[in-house]
Each structure stands twice: as C-alpha cells, then as structure tokens.
Design a protein around this motif. Structure first.
Motif, PDB file in Angstrom:
ATOM      1  N   ASN A  81       0.794  -1.231   0.000  1.00  0.00           N
ATOM      2  CA  ASN A  81       0.000   0.000   0.000  1.00  0.00           C
ATOM      3  C   ASN A  81       0.825   1.280   0.000  1.00  0.00           C
ATOM      4  OD1 ASN A  81      -2.304  -1.582   0.105  1.00  0.00           O
ATOM      5  ND2 ASN A  81      -2.500  -1.448   2.321  1.00  0.00           N
ATOM      6  N   THR A  82       2.031   1.219   0.548  1.00  0.00           N
ATOM      7  CA  THR A  82       2.851   2.434   0.662  1.00  0.00           C
ATOM      8  C   THR A  82       4.028   2.423  -0.299  1.00  0.00           C
ATOM      9  OG1 THR A  82       2.266   2.468   3.024  1.00  0.00           O
ATOM     10  CG2 THR A  82       3.990   3.968   2.288  1.00  0.00           C
ATOM     11  N   VAL A  83       4.838   1.373  -0.239  1.00  0.00           N
ATOM     12  CA  VAL A  83       5.997   1.283  -1.130  1.00  0.00           C
ATOM     13  C   VAL A  83       5.548   1.308  -2.587  1.00  0.00           C
ATOM     14  CG1 VAL A  83       7.935  -0.161  -1.857  1.00  0.00           C
ATOM     15  CG2 VAL A  83       7.386   0.056   0.576  1.00  0.00           C
ATOM     16  N   ALA A  84       4.445   0.607  -2.890  1.00  0.00           N
ATOM     17  CA  ALA A  84       3.944   0.573  -4.267  1.00  0.00           C
ATOM     18  C   ALA A  84       3.579   1.970  -4.760  1.00  0.00           C
ATOM     19  CB  ALA A  84       2.727  -0.348  -4.348  1.00  0.00           C
ATOM     20  N   VAL A  85       2.970   2.772  -3.895  1.00  0.00           N
ATOM     21  CA  VAL A  85       2.579   4.133  -4.278  1.00  0.00           C
ATOM     22  C   VAL A  85       3.818   5.019  -4.428  1.00  0.00           C
ATOM     23  CG1 VAL A  85       1.330   6.192  -3.527  1.00  0.00           C
ATOM     24  CG2 VAL A  85       0.269   3.939  -3.323  1.00  0.00           C
ATOM     25  N   ALA A  86       4.823   4.788  -3.598  1.00  0.00           N
ATOM     26  CA  ALA A  86       6.080   5.526  -3.756  1.00  0.00           C
ATOM     27  C   ALA A  86       6.689   5.246  -5.122  1.00  0.00           C
ATOM     28  CB  ALA A  86       7.052   5.142  -2.643  1.00  0.00           C
ATOM     29  N   THR A  87       6.598   3.995  -5.566  1.00  0.00           N
ATOM     30  CA  THR A  87       7.104   3.621  -6.894  1.00  0.00           C
ATOM     31  C   THR A  87       6.332   4.348  -7.990  1.00  0.00           C
ATOM     32  OG1 THR A  87       7.806   1.433  -6.126  1.00  0.00           O
ATOM     33  CG2 THR A  87       7.418   1.683  -8.500  1.00  0.00           C
ATOM     34  N   VAL A  88       5.006   4.394  -7.858  1.00  0.00           N
ATOM     35  CA  VAL A  88       4.173   5.080  -8.852  1.00  0.00           C
ATOM     36  C   VAL A  88       4.526   6.561  -8.923  1.00  0.00           C
ATOM     37  CG1 VAL A  88       1.812   5.754  -9.449  1.00  0.00           C
ATOM     38  CG2 VAL A  88       2.275   3.425  -8.649  1.00  0.00           C
ATOM     39  N   CYS A  89       4.613   7.211  -7.771  1.00  0.00           N
ATOM     40  CA  CYS A  89       4.900   8.650  -7.747  1.00  0.00           C
ATOM     41  C   CYS A  89       6.268   8.955  -8.344  1.00  0.00           C
ATOM     42  CB  CYS A  89       4.811   9.181  -6.316  1.00  0.00           C
ATOM     43  SG  CYS A  89       3.144   9.214  -5.635  1.00  0.00           S
ATOM     44  N   GLU A  90       7.270   8.159  -7.975  1.00  0.00           N
ATOM     45  CA  GLU A  90       8.612   8.402  -8.494  1.00  0.00           C
ATOM     46  C   GLU A  90       8.659   8.173 -10.004  1.00  0.00           C
ATOM     47  OE1 GLU A  90      12.543   9.428  -8.795  1.00  0.00           O
ATOM     48  OE2 GLU A  90      11.080   9.802  -7.196  1.00  0.00           O
ATOM     49  N   ALA A  91       7.985   7.120 -10.468  1.00  0.00           N
ATOM     50  CA  ALA A  91       7.957   6.844 -11.907  1.00  0.00           C
ATOM     51  C   ALA A  91       7.270   7.969 -12.669  1.00  0.00           C
ATOM     52  CB  ALA A  91       7.245   5.518 -12.165  1.00  0.00           C
ATOM     53  N   MET A  92       6.200   8.498 -12.117  1.00  0.00           N
ATOM     54  CA  MET A  92       5.485   9.582 -12.784  1.00  0.00           C
ATOM     55  C   MET A  92       6.303  10.869 -12.790  1.00  0.00           C
ATOM     56  SD  MET A  92       1.506   8.878 -11.683  1.00  0.00           S
ATOM     57  CE  MET A  92       0.881  10.185 -12.752  1.00  0.00           C
ATOM     58  N   ARG A  93       7.076  11.093 -11.737  1.00  0.00           N
ATOM     59  CA  ARG A  93       7.953  12.273 -11.714  1.00  0.00           C
ATOM     60  C   ARG A  93       9.047  12.160 -12.774  1.00  0.00           C
ATOM     61  NH1 ARG A  93       7.352  12.333  -5.857  1.00  0.00           N
ATOM     62  NH2 ARG A  93       9.119  10.904  -5.715  1.00  0.00           N
ATOM     63  N   PRO A 125      -6.250  13.033  10.293  1.00  0.00           N
ATOM     64  CA  PRO A 125      -6.284  11.563  10.252  1.00  0.00           C
ATOM     65  C   PRO A 125      -5.584  10.954  11.458  1.00  0.00           C
ATOM     66  CG  PRO A 125      -5.488  12.494   8.167  1.00  0.00           C
ATOM     67  CD  PRO A 125      -5.470  13.595   9.178  1.00  0.00           C
ATOM     68  N   ARG A 126      -6.243   9.976  12.083  1.00  0.00           N
ATOM     69  CA  ARG A 126      -5.649   9.229  13.190  1.00  0.00           C
ATOM     70  C   ARG A 126      -6.016   7.756  13.011  1.00  0.00           C
ATOM     71  NH1 ARG A 126      -7.566  13.959  15.847  1.00  0.00           N
ATOM     72  NH2 ARG A 126      -5.878  15.183  16.812  1.00  0.00           N
ATOM     73  N   PRO A 127      -5.393   7.094  12.029  1.00  0.00           N
ATOM     74  CA  PRO A 127      -5.765   5.698  11.740  1.00  0.00           C
ATOM     75  C   PRO A 127      -5.586   4.798  12.955  1.00  0.00           C
ATOM     76  CG  PRO A 127      -3.711   6.311  10.643  1.00  0.00           C
ATOM     77  CD  PRO A 127      -4.303   7.570  11.181  1.00  0.00           C
ATOM     78  N   GLY A 128      -6.531   3.864  13.110  1.00  0.00           N
ATOM     79  CA  GLY A 128      -6.532   3.004  14.281  1.00  0.00           C
ATOM     80  C   GLY A 128      -5.931   1.631  14.063  1.00  0.00           C
ATOM     81  N   GLY A 129      -5.215   1.437  12.962  1.00  0.00           N
ATOM     82  CA  GLY A 129      -4.614   0.138  12.690  1.00  0.00           C
ATOM     83  C   GLY A 129      -3.607   0.234  11.563  1.00  0.00           C
ATOM     84  N   PRO A 130      -2.835  -0.835  11.349  1.00  0.00           N
ATOM     85  CA  PRO A 130      -1.769  -0.803  10.339  1.00  0.00           C
ATOM     86  C   PRO A 130      -2.268  -0.594   8.914  1.00  0.00           C
ATOM     87  CG  PRO A 130      -2.047  -3.022  11.243  1.00  0.00           C
ATOM     88  CD  PRO A 130      -2.833  -2.105  12.102  1.00  0.00           C
ATOM     89  N   TYR A 131      -3.477  -1.065   8.601  1.00  0.00           N
ATOM     90  CA  TYR A 131      -4.000  -0.841   7.252  1.00  0.00           C
ATOM     91  C   TYR A 131      -4.211   0.650   6.997  1.00  0.00           C
ATOM     92  CZ  TYR A 131      -7.298  -0.567   3.380  1.00  0.00           C
ATOM     93  OH  TYR A 131      -7.923  -0.228   2.207  1.00  0.00           O
ATOM     94  N   GLY A 132      -4.899   1.319   7.918  1.00  0.00           N
ATOM     95  CA  GLY A 132      -5.127   2.753   7.767  1.00  0.00           C
ATOM     96  C   GLY A 132      -3.824   3.539   7.738  1.00  0.00           C
ATOM     97  N   VAL A 133      -2.845   3.118   8.540  1.00  0.00           N
ATOM     98  CA  VAL A 133      -1.548   3.788   8.562  1.00  0.00           C
ATOM     99  C   VAL A 133      -0.870   3.667   7.197  1.00  0.00           C
ATOM    100  CG1 VAL A 133       0.790   3.694   9.522  1.00  0.00           C
ATOM    101  CG2 VAL A 133      -1.188   3.550  11.049  1.00  0.00           C
ATOM    102  N   SER A 134      -0.914   2.465   6.622  1.00  0.00           N
ATOM    103  CA  SER A 134      -0.256   2.248   5.325  1.00  0.00           C
ATOM    104  C   SER A 134      -0.922   3.053   4.221  1.00  0.00           C
ATOM    105  CB  SER A 134      -0.247   0.757   4.972  1.00  0.00           C
ATOM    106  OG  SER A 134      -1.555   0.275   4.671  1.00  0.00           O
ATOM    107  N   LYS A 135      -2.247   3.188   4.275  1.00  0.00           N
ATOM    108  CA  LYS A 135      -2.962   3.959   3.253  1.00  0.00           C
ATOM    109  C   LYS A 135      -2.754   5.463   3.464  1.00  0.00           C
ATOM    110  CE  LYS A 135      -5.463   2.602   0.459  1.00  0.00           C
ATOM    111  NZ  LYS A 135      -5.224   2.263  -0.964  1.00  0.00           N
ATOM    112  N   LEU A 136      -2.698   5.905   4.712  1.00  0.00           N
ATOM    113  CA  LEU A 136      -2.456   7.320   4.978  1.00  0.00           C
ATOM    114  C   LEU A 136      -1.059   7.710   4.499  1.00  0.00           C
ATOM    115  CD1 LEU A 136      -3.193  10.051   6.172  1.00  0.00           C
ATOM    116  CD2 LEU A 136      -2.412   9.203   8.402  1.00  0.00           C
ATOM    117  N   ALA A 137      -0.080   6.842   4.727  1.00  0.00           N
ATOM    118  CA  ALA A 137       1.273   7.123   4.263  1.00  0.00           C
ATOM    119  C   ALA A 137       1.293   7.261   2.742  1.00  0.00           C
ATOM    120  CB  ALA A 137       2.227   6.006   4.706  1.00  0.00           C
ATOM    121  N   ALA A 138       0.516   6.429   2.058  1.00  0.00           N
ATOM    122  CA  ALA A 138       0.427   6.521   0.599  1.00  0.00           C
ATOM    123  C   ALA A 138      -0.185   7.853   0.177  1.00  0.00           C
ATOM    124  CB  ALA A 138      -0.405   5.359   0.054  1.00  0.00           C
TER     125      ALA A 138
END
Length: 304
Positions: A81-93, A125-138
């Motif tokens: 959820n996070t690393v994959a989005v970092a890859t997308v953003c960097e590729a688009m840049r 945002p105050r995510p209450g679990g690792p899923y929400g944290v990973s999506k917020l980071a994205a």
C-alpha cells in the motif's frame, strides 16, 4: 484520453475498468500482477525507472491506482500500500508524460470519529490500525509528490465482487452456509458498528469523474449516511430469504454492549461528509443499499 489502470483485478479495480471501458473516449491499458493484465508489473518490488519508461511508451493522460491490499501484517501492508505508491509517484515524476494521478485511498485513514459526526476532508487523520496507517502514508506521498493528483478516500465499498474476507462478505457466506445446512439461527459478531457504505459501481463513477476533473487534494467518497451493521445483516438475510433468527454476539450475558475488534480500526462509528465530491466532481451516489446487498447475495448464493 489514454488511461493506465493499476490494480484492475481487485474488487474496486474491476469496476473502475468496466466504467472506463464503457467510455468510448477512453483508451485503457491495465497494469498489474495477474495474467489478465495487459502488462505484468509488481508495484511493490518493481523499479520506478522501468515503470517510467513504460509510461513514456504508453503516454497516458491519467494514471488510476486501485492497487493495494487490505490483508496481512504491517510489513506486507506497507509493501503493497505504501511502497507501491512511492514507486508510482517516483515513476510519474521521472516520466515526461505529465499524466494526472487518481489514487484510491480509504476512509480507514481517518480512524475513529465521534458518533453522529460526519468526517470531512479537513479532519486530522488518526488511523486506528496498520491498514489505515499504510494507506495514509500513501496519501501523504501522493500529496507531497508535486504531481497533478487527487486522492479519493473511499469509505466502505459494497456490491458485486465484495470479498469474502470483508465483513459483509463474511456475513453473506455465513448466511449461505446456514441456509444450506438448514440452521434455524445465525449468530454473528461485530454488528454494533455503524459504517458509511457506498456501492463499488458508484466508486467507479467517482474515479471516472476525478480522471476528467481538475480536482486536487483529498475527496471523500461515501453515501454520507452511517448504517448499523446489524441492520445490514438483517437486510441481507431478508434479501436471501433466510427465515431463521439472526442473533448478534455484541452483548455478553451480563448486559452492556461490547464493541468487538473491527478490521478497519475506525471504532463504532464512521460517516463521510461528501459535499466536496458533489461540489468538485459533480458526483453523488446513485445505487441504493438494497441493490448492493442483492448483488452481494447473488454472488454468495452461486458460490459452490
């Protein structure tokens, strides 16, 4: 418009693909890990440079990212959820296309909210679990990327293709087994929570609208109305024609409601403020919960 869709084989991705393909003005290319993708590429392990070269070759006007996962531990959630989005953003840049990015986020990024409130995009945002944290980071990666980008925070999607691992998918599967075995009673937990449900096909319409709009930042996608899970379970049982009793396990013998753990980390209540989607995307949900639940049950009933 040339569109590149990431995660076309997922629950929401399939609906987005169908919606974009229905627009004769859209030329769609799907990229993903499955054999059904036009091009196979793993966002969580692939190099941004490789993806950038592919973007330059395809030259899309918009990139829609529906890829990700809701399951697994913190490490896997971060990777998908996070690393994959970092890859997308960097590729688009790195790419020379200047494409617009539509990132599909989720309401879990907000975390718990007070009962009766509607959560707007300006909420902290105050995510209450690792899923929400990973999506917020994205989301933060997208917003800080400098790209022409919008993040659609989708609340609780339902409808055709609802995963069996999702709360409503589990209820539908439990109903199917109870009816198959002639059980006079169905006992379910986690029914005290209230969530904002939105049909996946309406989500796809929102993605389509966001692709064509100039909206940036975060936009909530939901119905704007919280519904108690026990009411959803009762409605699903009615649609299924289940004549037995639906009992909830939220109250122990001594009385006093207990909130069982719920997978999205959002506590007992979540309801979206969807005015921004109306004002900036011209979007409103069209499909009612009765139709969504009928489609959820239709798929469950056909499962062997």
């Amino acid at each position: 418009m040339r569109a590149l869709l990431l995660g076309a084989d997922g629950f929401l991705g399939r609906h987005v693909a169908e919606r974009l393909l229905a627009d004769p003005a859209v030329q769609l290319t799907a990229l993903g890990r499955s054999d059904d993708a036009d091009v196979r590429f793993d966002l969580s392990s692939g190099a941004p440079g490789v993806l950038a070269r592919f973007l330059d070759a395809v030259h899309p006007g918009v990139v829609v990212n529906c890829a990700g996962t809701t399951r697994g531990g913190a490490r896997e959630l971060t990777r998908q959820n996070t690393v994959a989005v970092a890859t997308v953003c960097e590729a688009m840049r790195r790419s020379g296309t200047g494409a617009r990015l539509v990132q599909v986020g989720c309401g879990s990024e907000y975390g718990p909210s007070p009962a009766g409130s509607s959560t707007g995009e300006d909420a902290v945002p105050r995510p209450g679990g690792p899923y929400g944290v990973s999506k917020l980071a994205a989301t933060e990666l997208v917003l800080g990327s400098g790209l022409d980008a919008v993040v659609l925070r989708v609340f609780s999607p339902v409808g055709p293709g609802t995963p069996t691992g999702a709360p409503l998918g589990r209820i539908a599967e439990a109903l199917r087994r109870a009816m198959q075995n002639g059980e006079p009673e169905l006992r379910l937990g986690g029914l005290a929570v209230q969530r904002d449900f939105v049909d996946a096909r309406d989500v796809a319409r929102a993605v389509h609208a966001a692709s064509l709009s100039a909206a940036q930042g975060v936009v909530n996608i939901g119905s704007g109305r919280a519904v108690r899970m026990r009411d959803m379970a009762a409605a699903l049982a009615h649609v299924a024609g289940y004549e037995g009793a639906v009992r909830e396990l939220d109250e122990p013998p001594g009385g006093g409601a207990v909130a069982p753990p719920y997978p999205d980390g959002c506590g007992l209540w979540q309801q979206a403020d969807v005015r921004t989607a109306r004002d900036r995307l011209g979007w409103r949900p069209r499909i009612g919960l009765e139709e969504s639940l009928a489609d959820v049950w239709m798929e469950a009933a056909c499962r062997v």
